[in-house]
Enzyme design. Structure first.
Site, PDB file in Angstrom:
ATOM      1  N   SER A  11       6.403 -69.959  60.019  1.00  0.00           N
ATOM      2  CA  SER A  11       6.956 -70.972  59.112  1.00  0.00           C
ATOM      3  C   SER A  11       7.101 -70.418  57.694  1.00  0.00           C
ATOM      4  O   SER A  11       6.823 -71.100  56.716  1.00  0.00           O
ATOM      5  CB  SER A  11       6.079 -72.225  59.114  1.00  0.00           C
ATOM      6  OG  SER A  11       4.763 -71.902  58.726  1.00  0.00           O
ATOM      7  N   ILE A  13      10.008 -68.329  55.098  1.00  0.00           N
ATOM      8  CA  ILE A  13      11.389 -68.700  54.757  1.00  0.00           C
ATOM      9  C   ILE A  13      12.326 -68.537  55.960  1.00  0.00           C
ATOM     10  O   ILE A  13      13.229 -69.374  56.159  1.00  0.00           O
ATOM     11  CB  ILE A  13      11.901 -67.899  53.530  1.00  0.00           C
ATOM     12  CG1 ILE A  13      13.207 -68.489  53.013  1.00  0.00           C
ATOM     13  CG2 ILE A  13      12.055 -66.406  53.837  1.00  0.00           C
ATOM     14  CD1 ILE A  13      13.626 -67.970  51.645  1.00  0.00           C
ATOM     15  N   SER A  40       3.898 -64.787  53.786  1.00  0.00           N
ATOM     16  CA  SER A  40       4.153 -64.170  52.483  1.00  0.00           C
ATOM     17  C   SER A  40       5.034 -65.040  51.605  1.00  0.00           C
ATOM     18  O   SER A  40       5.001 -64.915  50.378  1.00  0.00           O
ATOM     19  CB  SER A  40       4.848 -62.816  52.672  1.00  0.00           C
ATOM     20  OG  SER A  40       3.983 -61.912  53.275  1.00  0.00           O
ATOM     21  N   THR A  41       5.844 -65.880  52.218  1.00  0.00           N
ATOM     22  CA  THR A  41       6.836 -66.621  51.427  1.00  0.00           C
ATOM     23  C   THR A  41       6.230 -67.363  50.232  1.00  0.00           C
ATOM     24  O   THR A  41       6.717 -67.196  49.104  1.00  0.00           O
ATOM     25  CB  THR A  41       7.639 -67.579  52.343  1.00  0.00           C
ATOM     26  OG1 THR A  41       8.271 -66.778  53.345  1.00  0.00           O
ATOM     27  CG2 THR A  41       8.689 -68.358  51.563  1.00  0.00           C
ATOM     28  N   GLY A  46       8.751 -63.060  42.324  1.00  0.00           N
ATOM     29  CA  GLY A  46       9.976 -62.634  41.626  1.00  0.00           C
ATOM     30  C   GLY A  46      11.128 -63.572  41.855  1.00  0.00           C
ATOM     31  O   GLY A  46      11.554 -64.293  40.951  1.00  0.00           O
ATOM     32  N   ARG A 259      10.056 -48.741  43.700  1.00  0.00           N
ATOM     33  CA  ARG A 259       8.647 -48.987  44.019  1.00  0.00           C
ATOM     34  C   ARG A 259       7.970 -47.745  44.574  1.00  0.00           C
ATOM     35  O   ARG A 259       6.831 -47.442  44.219  1.00  0.00           O
ATOM     36  CB  ARG A 259       8.558 -50.086  45.088  1.00  0.00           C
ATOM     37  CG  ARG A 259       8.873 -51.410  44.528  1.00  0.00           C
ATOM     38  CD  ARG A 259       8.750 -52.473  45.558  1.00  0.00           C
ATOM     39  NE  ARG A 259       8.903 -53.742  44.855  1.00  0.00           N
ATOM     40  CZ  ARG A 259       9.073 -54.897  45.445  1.00  0.00           C
ATOM     41  NH1 ARG A 259       9.115 -54.967  46.752  1.00  0.00           N
ATOM     42  NH2 ARG A 259       9.186 -55.997  44.740  1.00  0.00           N
ATOM     43  N   GLU A 341      10.963 -60.768  57.861  1.00  0.00           N
ATOM     44  CA  GLU A 341      10.292 -59.476  57.686  1.00  0.00           C
ATOM     45  C   GLU A 341       9.904 -58.816  59.009  1.00  0.00           C
ATOM     46  O   GLU A 341       9.747 -57.601  59.081  1.00  0.00           O
ATOM     47  CB  GLU A 341       9.052 -59.646  56.783  1.00  0.00           C
ATOM     48  CG  GLU A 341       8.530 -58.311  56.294  1.00  0.00           C
ATOM     49  CD  GLU A 341       7.466 -58.442  55.217  1.00  0.00           C
ATOM     50  OE1 GLU A 341       7.452 -59.454  54.475  1.00  0.00           O
ATOM     51  OE2 GLU A 341       6.645 -57.511  55.107  1.00  0.00           O
TER      52      GLU A 341
HETATM   53  C1  LIG Z   1       2.757 -61.167  46.967  1.00  0.00           C
HETATM   54  C2  LIG Z   1       4.168 -61.033  47.475  1.00  0.00           C
HETATM   55  C3  LIG Z   1       5.242 -61.219  46.594  1.00  0.00           C
HETATM   56  C4  LIG Z   1       6.554 -61.117  47.061  1.00  0.00           C
HETATM   57  N1  LIG Z   1       7.606 -61.350  46.192  1.00  0.00           N
HETATM   58  C5  LIG Z   1       8.881 -61.353  46.675  1.00  0.00           C
HETATM   59  C6  LIG Z   1       9.972 -61.716  45.829  1.00  0.00           C
HETATM   60  O1  LIG Z   1       9.811 -62.051  44.687  1.00  0.00           O
HETATM   61  N2  LIG Z   1      11.229 -61.684  46.374  1.00  0.00           N
HETATM   62  C7  LIG Z   1      11.468 -61.324  47.674  1.00  0.00           C
HETATM   63  O2  LIG Z   1      12.627 -61.324  48.108  1.00  0.00           O
HETATM   64  N3  LIG Z   1      10.429 -60.994  48.481  1.00  0.00           N
HETATM   65  C8  LIG Z   1       9.159 -61.011  48.019  1.00  0.00           C
HETATM   66  N4  LIG Z   1       8.121 -60.692  48.852  1.00  0.00           N
HETATM   67  C9  LIG Z   1       8.405 -60.443  50.278  1.00  0.00           C
HETATM   68  C10 LIG Z   1       8.735 -61.781  50.940  1.00  0.00           C
HETATM   69  O3  LIG Z   1       7.864 -62.765  50.442  1.00  0.00           O
HETATM   70  C11 LIG Z   1       8.610 -61.700  52.443  1.00  0.00           C
HETATM   71  O4  LIG Z   1       9.283 -60.585  52.945  1.00  0.00           O
HETATM   72  C12 LIG Z   1       9.195 -62.949  53.083  1.00  0.00           C
HETATM   73  O5  LIG Z   1       8.621 -64.103  52.522  1.00  0.00           O
HETATM   74  C13 LIG Z   1       8.965 -62.915  54.582  1.00  0.00           C
HETATM   75  O6  LIG Z   1       9.366 -64.140  55.093  1.00  0.00           O
HETATM   76  P1  LIG Z   1       9.208 -64.405  56.639  1.00  0.00           P
HETATM   77  O7  LIG Z   1       9.692 -65.784  56.890  1.00  0.00           O
HETATM   78  O8  LIG Z   1       9.833 -63.315  57.414  1.00  0.00           O
HETATM   79  O9  LIG Z   1       7.634 -64.284  56.926  1.00  0.00           O
HETATM   80  P2  LIG Z   1       6.378 -64.980  56.216  1.00  0.00           P
HETATM   81  O10 LIG Z   1       6.754 -65.778  55.037  1.00  0.00           O
HETATM   82  O11 LIG Z   1       5.378 -63.916  56.029  1.00  0.00           O
HETATM   83  O12 LIG Z   1       5.887 -66.005  57.330  1.00  0.00           O
HETATM   84  C14 LIG Z   1       5.338 -65.567  58.547  1.00  0.00           C
HETATM   85  C15 LIG Z   1       4.895 -66.796  59.335  1.00  0.00           C
HETATM   86  O13 LIG Z   1       4.477 -66.394  60.639  1.00  0.00           O
HETATM   87  C16 LIG Z   1       3.259 -67.038  60.964  1.00  0.00           C
HETATM   88  N5  LIG Z   1       2.579 -66.229  61.977  1.00  0.00           N
HETATM   89  C17 LIG Z   1       2.212 -64.924  61.907  1.00  0.00           C
HETATM   90  N6  LIG Z   1       1.596 -64.560  63.048  1.00  0.00           N
HETATM   91  C18 LIG Z   1       1.579 -65.647  63.868  1.00  0.00           C
HETATM   92  C19 LIG Z   1       1.055 -65.905  65.169  1.00  0.00           C
HETATM   93  N7  LIG Z   1       0.418 -64.966  65.886  1.00  0.00           N
HETATM   94  N8  LIG Z   1       1.202 -67.155  65.693  1.00  0.00           N
HETATM   95  C20 LIG Z   1       1.842 -68.133  64.971  1.00  0.00           C
HETATM   96  N9  LIG Z   1       2.335 -67.942  63.736  1.00  0.00           N
HETATM   97  C21 LIG Z   1       2.208 -66.707  63.186  1.00  0.00           C
HETATM   98  C22 LIG Z   1       2.533 -67.128  59.612  1.00  0.00           C
HETATM   99  O14 LIG Z   1       1.522 -68.097  59.596  1.00  0.00           O
HETATM  100  C23 LIG Z   1       3.707 -67.526  58.711  1.00  0.00           C
HETATM  101  O15 LIG Z   1       3.933 -68.909  58.819  1.00  0.00           O
HETATM  102  C24 LIG Z   1       6.799 -60.789  48.415  1.00  0.00           C
HETATM  103  C25 LIG Z   1       5.724 -60.597  49.285  1.00  0.00           C
HETATM  104  C26 LIG Z   1       4.417 -60.717  48.829  1.00  0.00           C
HETATM  105  C27 LIG Z   1       3.278 -60.502  49.785  1.00  0.00           C
END
Ligand SMILES: Cc1cc2nc3c(=O)[nH]c(=O)nc-3n(C[C@H](O)[C@H](O)[C@H](O)COP(=O)(O)OP(=O)(O)OC[C@H]3O[C@@H](n4cnc5c(N)ncnc54)[C@H](O)[C@@H]3O)c2cc1C
Length: 449
Positions: A11, A13, A40-41, A46, A259, A341
């Site tokens: 859950s 982005i 991470s979202t 930034g 970076r 990601e």
């Molecule tokens: C501190 C920080 C700052 C950042 N700043 C930026 C920024 O400014 N701009 C930018 O573009 N990117 C930034 N990033 C990177 C960006 O936040 C992430 O790449 C992005 O949010 C990933 O989104 P996602 O939906 O793929 O995964 P995530 O947001 O990481 O969500 C993963 C989801 O999967 C769930 N999950 C994981 N494993 C399981 C499981 N086994 N069973 C059920 N659920 C599970 C988690 O609970 C979570 O809900 C940053 C990252 C970090 C850590």
């Protein structure tokens, strides 16, 4: 009861956006191993990259992305990413997200092009998308459900309900994996502990192709004070004029370099025994420009960024590698998609450009949702049956610290052939006790390949 048109793991982005894009088209199960506000979202400070300056262009955003990726990106995927950025921003705004436009340059970008909400961009995005998801009658939410098993032959995943202590089997027509990255497998990481790359482990175990798992981005400005996850000091601080100095007050690197280059400079300085600091004292109105950071630094760490130097280190931050997909987020199994990601669409190449990953989450959530709804041929497997796992489920990963130590020591920013060989030897000796151990170990081995 546990049969859904779409099952979305994660859950962040990517997961939230795809749930909203698919809302009209069928019954969706949205699963998170934590609360919905997770991954991470919400930590993103930034913002999200999208051209806005009249002098800027898609071509320039594209060139910056390719340059950061050392031209190892999939050019077509990059074109899709940057050209669809304005649409992604429109979708986010429609879902209630409020943005400000940036005035400063972010590392690697040729123009100010970051849509942000001060340093609370991720929180703003997660909060607003979660609100929309909760309002939907077609989206069924399973929070605190730890997914640990995928059976892609019979179209189901197994999760453990951490609150009610029961196992669930959830059947799907289409599965979207959006479980985020795996940089938490390092001792020094900015990512939350719920993200251990499980979606990728499940893919590997189901013969779903992965790519570039060895490409991990290290962030140069992570507060070097004990806490998990580590507090990230956003790139925007360097855009505002902060510099990176050692204990002798020498600037050690151009702070607006990529970076990887800045992280490596810090690593080398630390190897010489130096302490490294981010000097933010020149930033005017720090507290209003970076309210979240100001509060965290002053109240949690007793540091005043307008007076004190901030001790920093490099840390594992982002995973370029992941489950290999086509330009619609589709894997080599027709009814399994990967976005965000955990996916490797090829947009980032060797290195991700700052603020491109939130963007990737929305753009490829849309691409994948469109593809799913246009190819409405998936169905439940008629012979659905539950195959028993050989390994038991336990909440704890008994080998986690061992794996973290091996990755941090032998697959660090300065890894080489020797260290990789040693790491592989150690991984081959790790003994697993349960299915979560097995998931982590299988991913770690793949990273070292
Ligand atoms: C501190 C920080 C700052 C950042 N700043 C930026 C920024 O400014 N701009 C930018 O573009 N990117 C930034 N990033 C990177 C960006 O936040 C992430 O790449 C992005 O949010 C990933 O989104 P996602 O939906 O793929 O995964 P995530 O947001 O990481 O969500 C993963 C989801 O999967 C769930 N999950 C994981 N494993 C399981 C499981 N086994 N069973 C059920 N659920 C599970 C988690 O609970 C979570 O809900 C940053 C990252 C970090 C850590």
């Amino acid at each position: 009861m546990n049969h859904f048109d779409f099952c979305i793991l994660g859950s962040g982005i990517a997961g939230l956006s795809s749930a909203l894009f698919l809302e009209k088209y069928g019954k969706t199960c949205l699963i998170s191993n934590n609360k919905l506000f997770s991954g991470s979202t919400p930590l993103a400070q930034g913002g999200i990259a999208c051209i806005e300056n009249p002098l800027d262009s898609f071509e320039s955003h594209m060139q910056d992305t390719l340059k950061a990726g050392e031209y190892k990106n999939n050019t077509e995927a990059v074109r899709i990413l940057v050209n669809n950025a304005p649409l992604a921003i429109e979708h986010l705004k429609k879902w209630g997200v409020q943005f400000k436009k940036s005035k400063h340059l972010e590392g690697g970008h040729s123009f100010p092009r970051i849509f942000h909400n001060n340093d609370k961009s991720g929180k703003e995005i997660s909060n607003k998308l979660i609100k929309k998801v909760l309002d939907s009658k077609n989206i069924f939410i399973k929070e605190f459900n730890d997914v640990y098993y995928l059976n892609s032959e019979n179209n189901y995943v197994s999760s453990y309900d951490l609150k009610n202590n029961i196992h669930n089997n959830i059947f799907y027509k289409t599965l979207i994996i959006a479980t985020g990255g795996y940089s938490s497998l390092y001792n020094f990481s900015t990512s939350p502990q719920e993200n251990l790359g499980t979606g990728i482990s499940l893919a590997i175990k189901n013969d779903i192709t992965t790519k570039d798992l060895n490409k991990i981005q290290f962030h140069p400005t992570v507060l070097n004070i004990k806490r998990s996850p580590k507090l990230l000091l956003t790139e925007a601080l360097r855009g505002e004029g902060s510099v990176i100095i050692d204990q002798n007050n020498n600037e050690i690197v151009d702070p607006l370099n990529t970076r990887q280059k800045v992280s490596l400079a810090i690593f080398k300085s630390q190897k010489k025994g130096h302490e490294v600091f981010l000097d933010t004292r020149m930033i005017k109105n720090f507290n209003t420009k970076f309210p979240f950071l100001f509060k965290a630094l002053t109240s949690e760490f007793n540091l005043n960024p307008q007076k004190d130097l901030l001790p920093i280190s490099w840390g594992a931050h982002y995973c370029m590698g992941g489950i290999q997909t086509n330009l619609f987020g589709q894997t080599n199994k027709n009814n399994i998609y990967a976005i965000g990601e955990c996916a490797n669409t090829g947009v980032h190449g060797n290195n991700r450009l700052a603020s491109n990953s939130l963007l990737e989450g929305v753009v490829f959530a849309k691409k994948c949702s469109d593809h799913i709804t246009n190819n409405n041929f998936y169905n439940f497997n008629k012979n659905s049956y539950i195959k028993r796992n050989n390994l038991i489920y336990e909440k704890e990963i008994t080998i986690l610290n061992e794996i973290k130590n091996i990755l941090s020591e032998y697959f660090s920013i300065s890894r080489n052939k020797e260290s990789i060989k040693k790491g592989v030897e150690l991984l081959n000796k790790v003994e697993i006790k349960n299915i979560k151990d097995d998931n982590i170990l299988c991913l770690a081995k793949q990273i070292f390949k």
